[in-house]
Design a protein around this motif. Structure first.
Motif, PDB file in Angstrom:
ATOM      1  N   SER A 159       0.891  -1.118   0.117  1.00 14.17           N
ATOM      2  CA  SER A 159      -0.078   0.046   0.101  1.00 14.17           C
ATOM      3  C   SER A 159       0.790   1.167   0.142  1.00 14.17           C
ATOM      4  O   SER A 159       0.403   2.452   0.042  1.00 14.17           O
ATOM      5  N   GLU A 163      -0.004   7.057  -1.230  1.00 12.25           N
ATOM      6  CA  GLU A 163      -0.285   6.959  -2.597  1.00 12.25           C
ATOM      7  C   GLU A 163       1.127   7.211  -3.618  1.00 12.25           C
ATOM      8  O   GLU A 163       1.561   8.275  -3.461  1.00 12.25           O
ATOM      9  N   HIS A 215       0.569   2.737 -10.067  1.00 13.06           N
ATOM     10  CA  HIS A 215      -0.153   2.066  -9.288  1.00 13.06           C
ATOM     11  C   HIS A 215       0.511   0.818  -8.673  1.00 13.06           C
ATOM     12  O   HIS A 215       1.348   0.184  -9.219  1.00 13.06           O
ATOM     13  N   SER A 224      -3.885   0.178 -13.357  1.00 16.17           N
ATOM     14  CA  SER A 224      -4.339  -0.349 -11.926  1.00 16.17           C
ATOM     15  C   SER A 224      -4.554  -1.460 -11.768  1.00 16.17           C
ATOM     16  O   SER A 224      -4.966  -2.081 -10.858  1.00 16.17           O
ATOM     17  N   TRP A 225      -4.006  -2.267 -12.583  1.00 19.56           N
ATOM     18  CA  TRP A 225      -4.283  -3.872 -12.954  1.00 19.56           C
ATOM     19  C   TRP A 225      -3.252  -4.503 -13.703  1.00 19.56           C
ATOM     20  O   TRP A 225      -2.466  -3.881 -14.571  1.00 19.56           O
ATOM     21  N   SER A 271      -4.435  -9.345 -11.130  1.00 17.84           N
ATOM     22  CA  SER A 271      -4.145  -8.476  -9.981  1.00 17.84           C
ATOM     23  C   SER A 271      -4.505  -7.077 -10.108  1.00 17.84           C
ATOM     24  O   SER A 271      -4.385  -6.652 -11.215  1.00 17.84           O
ATOM     25  N   ASP A 272      -4.609  -6.282  -8.962  1.00 20.93           N
ATOM     26  CA  ASP A 272      -5.152  -4.937  -9.302  1.00 20.93           C
ATOM     27  C   ASP A 272      -4.750  -4.110  -7.880  1.00 20.93           C
ATOM     28  O   ASP A 272      -4.067  -4.799  -6.972  1.00 20.93           O
ATOM     29  N   ASP A 273      -4.964  -2.977  -7.884  1.00 18.98           N
ATOM     30  CA  ASP A 273      -4.214  -2.276  -6.893  1.00 18.98           C
ATOM     31  C   ASP A 273      -5.527  -1.976  -5.666  1.00 18.98           C
ATOM     32  O   ASP A 273      -5.175  -0.872  -4.760  1.00 18.98           O
ATOM     33  N   SER A 274      -6.709  -2.715  -5.704  1.00 15.05           N
ATOM     34  CA  SER A 274      -7.171  -2.452  -4.767  1.00 15.05           C
ATOM     35  C   SER A 274      -6.619  -3.136  -3.219  1.00 15.05           C
ATOM     36  O   SER A 274      -5.699  -3.714  -3.093  1.00 15.05           O
ATOM     37  N   ARG A 275      -7.090  -2.405  -2.029  1.00 17.19           N
ATOM     38  CA  ARG A 275      -6.449  -2.759  -0.881  1.00 17.19           C
ATOM     39  C   ARG A 275      -7.267  -3.192  -0.040  1.00 17.19           C
ATOM     40  O   ARG A 275      -7.259  -2.943   1.338  1.00 17.19           O
ATOM     41  N   GLY A 276      -8.355  -4.033  -0.576  1.00 15.68           N
ATOM     42  CA  GLY A 276      -9.338  -4.619   0.534  1.00 15.68           C
ATOM     43  C   GLY A 276      -8.582  -5.737   1.215  1.00 15.68           C
ATOM     44  O   GLY A 276      -7.175  -6.150   1.028  1.00 15.68           O
ATOM     45  N   ASP A 329      -5.010 -11.220  -3.330  1.00 13.76           N
ATOM     46  CA  ASP A 329      -4.311 -10.346  -3.977  1.00 13.76           C
ATOM     47  C   ASP A 329      -4.328 -10.603  -5.418  1.00 13.76           C
ATOM     48  O   ASP A 329      -4.328  -9.818  -6.199  1.00 13.76           O
TER      49      ASP A 329
END
Ligand SMILES: [Zn+2]
Length: 207
Positions: free
Chosen positions: A66, A116, A121, A146-147, A157-162, A166
């Protein structure tokens, strides 16, 4: 002699070397280099220089996916010594070390963690490609998109941070792999215009 900033810099490389993955985030590489040498990230960063994010090294260590690390020229020189790899080679593989992203300030080594990234990303590198390279732990890329899609192993895979996974296997979503192949062909054939064509097609599909 105390005025000589070189005094504070590292003199010798760390015993174990780590190869950067092309496109890797600096934070990911530094994290792996530290761990390969049995160091915590905090202990490693003490050797690279001074950083304004020292207060939350623990958070940085916990969530390397992150945050991205930026440094000035002196910091890059320190890292080159520790990693036993020429600064120019590090800059080739690690996009955030590009001249345009180096922090100002010449004298003392500086590093800075941003939640950020300045550009791009943070996206997880395909774990199976990582296994092939023998990297041993998770790698994050600085991606222009972003992916990422790994066509070889069929992973998304992507840049989601949930808290979700992964990477997502695309075995049940062959359309995604086909779309990615078409997009790459368009980009190869038409350059940036191909990318735009695909983006337009995507918008049409969305609406
Ligand atoms: Zn892969």
């Amino acid at each position: 002699m105390l005025d000589d900033p070189g005094l504070y810099g590292p003199r010798r490389p760390l015993p174990l070397r780590v190869r950067p993955v092309p496109g890797e985030s600096t934070g990911s590489f530094v994290n792996r280099l530290a761990h390969a040498n049995g160091l915590s990230l905090a202990a490693f960063l003490d050797r690279v220089g001074q950083g304004e994010a020292s207060a939350y090294t623990e958070r940085v260590e916990k969530y390397p996916q992150s945050t991205e690390m930026y440094m000035n020229e002196a910091g890059l020189r320190y890292l080159a010594v520790l990693a036993d790899r020429a600064a120019g080679l590090l800059q080739q593989d690690l996009p955030s070390l590009g001249a345009e992203h180096l922090l100002p300030g010449e004298e003392a080594a500086q590093w800075w963690w941003r939640w950020e990234p300045v550009a791009g990303h943070l996206v997880r590198y395909c774990p199976l490609c990582g296994d092939d390279l023998g990297v041993g732990e998770a790698v994050s890329l600085m991606s222009t998109d972003s992916w990422q899609v790994c066509l070889r192993h069929g992973y998304w895979s992507d840049d989601s941070r949930g808290r979700g996974p992964d990477c997502v296997p695309l075995a049940e979503l062959p359309e995604t792999l086909t779309a990615h192949r078409v997009r790459q062909q368009l980009a190869k054939q038409w350059g940036p215009a191909g990318e735009e064509l695909f983006a337009d097609a995507f918008q049409v599909a969305v609406y």
